[in-house]
Design a protein around this motif. Structure first.
Motif, PDB file in Angstrom:
ATOM      1  N   GLY A 230       0.777  -1.232   0.000  1.00  0.00           N
ATOM      2  CA  GLY A 230       0.000   0.000   0.000  1.00  0.00           C
ATOM      3  C   GLY A 230       0.805   1.275   0.000  1.00  0.00           C
ATOM      4  O   GLY A 230       0.235   2.362  -0.148  1.00  0.00           O
ATOM      5  N   ASP A 248       1.372   1.669   7.291  1.00  0.00           N
ATOM      6  CA  ASP A 248       1.026   0.962   6.073  1.00  0.00           C
ATOM      7  C   ASP A 248       1.691  -0.404   6.072  1.00  0.00           C
ATOM      8  O   ASP A 248       2.500  -0.718   6.963  1.00  0.00           O
ATOM      9  CB  ASP A 248       1.464   1.767   4.844  1.00  0.00           C
ATOM     10  N   THR A 331      -8.172  -0.980   6.570  1.00  0.00           N
ATOM     11  CA  THR A 331      -8.373  -0.226   5.333  1.00  0.00           C
ATOM     12  C   THR A 331      -8.519   1.253   5.678  1.00  0.00           C
ATOM     13  O   THR A 331      -9.178   1.599   6.660  1.00  0.00           O
ATOM     14  CB  THR A 331      -9.606  -0.723   4.564  1.00  0.00           C
ATOM     15  N   HIS A 394      -3.070   3.610   6.661  1.00  0.00           N
ATOM     16  CA  HIS A 394      -3.179   3.476   5.204  1.00  0.00           C
ATOM     17  C   HIS A 394      -3.000   2.024   4.770  1.00  0.00           C
ATOM     18  O   HIS A 394      -2.965   1.718   3.584  1.00  0.00           O
ATOM     19  CB  HIS A 394      -2.135   4.369   4.524  1.00  0.00           C
ATOM     20  N   LYS A 396      -3.714  -1.885   3.931  1.00  0.00           N
ATOM     21  CA  LYS A 396      -4.818  -2.581   3.272  1.00  0.00           C
ATOM     22  C   LYS A 396      -4.561  -4.080   3.373  1.00  0.00           C
ATOM     23  O   LYS A 396      -3.891  -4.652   2.507  1.00  0.00           O
ATOM     24  CB  LYS A 396      -4.907  -2.155   1.801  1.00  0.00           C
ATOM     25  N   ASN A 411      -8.195  -0.543  -1.564  1.00  0.00           N
ATOM     26  CA  ASN A 411      -8.996  -0.189  -0.400  1.00  0.00           C
ATOM     27  C   ASN A 411     -10.335  -0.920  -0.483  1.00  0.00           C
ATOM     28  O   ASN A 411     -10.709  -1.437  -1.525  1.00  0.00           O
ATOM     29  CB  ASN A 411      -9.254   1.324  -0.371  1.00  0.00           C
ATOM     30  N   SER A 416     -11.734   1.362  -5.553  1.00  0.00           N
ATOM     31  CA  SER A 416     -10.715   0.316  -5.673  1.00  0.00           C
ATOM     32  C   SER A 416     -11.285  -0.974  -6.247  1.00  0.00           C
ATOM     33  O   SER A 416     -10.635  -1.649  -7.043  1.00  0.00           O
ATOM     34  CB  SER A 416     -10.081   0.026  -4.309  1.00  0.00           C
ATOM     35  N   GLU A 422      -6.001  -2.096  -9.746  1.00  0.00           N
ATOM     36  CA  GLU A 422      -5.455  -2.493  -8.459  1.00  0.00           C
ATOM     37  C   GLU A 422      -4.806  -3.867  -8.578  1.00  0.00           C
ATOM     38  O   GLU A 422      -5.018  -4.597  -9.556  1.00  0.00           O
ATOM     39  CB  GLU A 422      -6.564  -2.563  -7.399  1.00  0.00           C
TER      40      GLU A 422
END
Length: 476
Positions: A230, A248, A331, A394, A396, A411, A416, A422
């Protein structure tokens, strides 16, 4: 006279847009949201729909035949025995088969996987790998900021290009817009590096492609090392910003599974350069079905305009359905399509512990209020909702039963799961799942928990704002 004529033309145009919305095949909630925007926000609503609402299914970023050629390449690097064993596994098999049948994703094996949850650690590791690169560096990020960290990365890539290493970079034309217009990439291009914007934005408020962004974060070095997760490239990952320290999750892999990330990069590269090229050299040095002593099985799944199925959403829904004991989610943006919301509630109602971790403070008030509108139903179903207050979350990730993990750039929101390009990896490895489960438990110490009683006491105006913001969920 002109006023009447323009009014008639505008009315006809609105009627045409309404017909397109009604026949576009969207789910009823997304359709209703766009109808409200178009009908009740004159002129601006039409512009918003043209920019952000048109179906992407007809877009062809690269020729279909060439896309299929790229997608087939990782199959040559699969451990066939591992692939077949996983698809027949009593626990993993159902989701592995789903991903294989819907997105043609072969099970690949990594010889090692390193989890990185601190920005400084990730960039230090990445810069070390780039410095040691001998042949090629492939890089794709949504955001590469022109700050101190971005300059350090660019200059390192330029040095490697001067040394004769093939450097290929794709950055998103919107996410890295300001870096693009400032001539940030000129030193790397002069050094011999190849740098392209994905769908460059020339007229930000009039470019009808602005809605379709490449949100992936992928690096492949010497066909040996891969990065996915992420984290973008920006100084706030190491120094923080007004939201605090950014939290993250990223990972670094080696082994045959690198072929899966190479595939993802080459799809982006082909989209950016607009031409075909020989694929074999880009996979020649990757292990071919190597039977590692302790293989880490994974599947890489993607979505985007040329995808036939909403594979990411399908995978998340399926993961919720097979959970026996626990679902852990991190998320930054939680605006789930109806199917995913229902799956999470259903899992909680049948006794699975479902824990959703979202930021205590978001980077967009409208997005956070829209996200809040989904929480009441979750709390009523027994889902644990935790607000992360240790900075800006942040990360995921999805951890199911501490048996397998979903991790990547996506996300849990409409954008997303239905619009952006993605990539996620589903990792079928109990050890790695337990590591990420433990990290999740550590993050809980920086959270506070919402209770249904407390949440039910928020003001009427707050609820009205949430309801209005929710109408824009498919746009955010």
């Amino acid at each position: 006279m002109w006023t009447i004529l323009l009014s008639i033309l505008y009315t006809l145009f609105v009627v045409g847009v309404v017909v397109v919305i009604l026949t576009g095949g969207d789910d009823i909630y997304r359709m209703f949201s766009w109808l409200m925007v178009v009908l009740f926000i004159p002129v601006v609503g039409i512009i918003l729909y043209l920019l952000f609402g048109r179906p992407a299914t007809t877009m062809e970023l690269i020729p279909k035949g060439f896309l299929e050629d790229i997608n087939r390449m990782p199959m040559q690097h699969a451990d066939t025995e591992l692939h077949e064993r996983l698809l027949e596994d009593s626990y993993y098999g159902s989701i592995a088969k789903l991903l294989y049948n819907s997105d043609d994703r072969t099970v690949l094996a990594a010889s090692s996987m390193e989890v990185l949850t601190v920005g400084k650690d990730k960039y230090q590791r990445l810069f070390e790998d780039i410095s040691a690169a001998e042949h090629e560096i492939h890089m794709m990020y949504y955001i590469i900021a022109s700050d101190e960290l971005g300059v350090k990365l660019r200059d390192l890539l330029a040095r490697k290009a001067r040394e004769g290493v093939k450097v290929r970079v794709v950055y998103d034309g919107l996410g890295s817009f300001w870096s693009d217009v400032k001539g940030f990439w000129r030193p790397l291009r002069r050094a011999g590096g190849q740098v392209y914007a994905f769908m460059p934005i020339r007229l930000p408020f009039f470019d009808l492609r602005i809605n379709y962004r490449n949100h992936r974060k992928v690096v492949v070095i010497d066909q040996r090392i891969g990065y996915l997760g992420g984290m973008n490239v920006a100084q706030y990952y190491t120094e923080g910003n007004e939201l605090g320290q950014w939290r993250d999750t990223h990972f670094r892999i080696e082994g045959s599974a690198v072929a899966g990330l190479q595939r993802v990069f080459l799809v982006d590269w082909a989209s950016a350069v607009h031409k075909r090229f020989d694929l074999e050299p880009f996979f020649a040095q990757i292990d071919r079905g190597a039977p590692y002593e302790s293989p880490i099985a994974m599947q890489f799944l993607t979505n985007g305009p040329q995808a036939h199925w909403q594979t990411l959403e399908q995978a998340l829904v399926k993961a919720c359905s097979i959970a026996h004991e626990e679902i852990l989610i991190q998320t930054p943006y939680f605006l789930p399509p109806a199917g995913l919301q229902l799956s999470l509630c259903s899992a909680a109602l049948r006794g699975v512990r479902v824990c959703l971790m979202i930021p205590a403070r978001g980077d967009s008030l409208l997005t956070q209020r829209a996200s809040d509108s989904y929480l009441t139903q979750l709390l009523q179903a027994g889902v644990e909702v935790r607000r992360y207050a240790g900075g800006f979350l942040h990360s995921k990730i999805l951890v199911v039963d501490r048996q397998f993990v979903g991790i990547g750039s996506a996300n849990m929101d409409f954008r997303s799961l239905e619009i952006n390009l993605e990539v996620m990896a589903f990792v079928y490895d109990e050890q790695k799942a337990r590591v990420l489960g433990k990290t999740f438990d550590e993050d809980l110490t920086a959270c506070y928990q919402l209770s249904l009683d407390e949440w039910s006491q928020r003001s009427l105006w707050r609820r009205i704002l949430e309801a209005i913001a929710r109408l824009f969920s498919p746009l955010l």
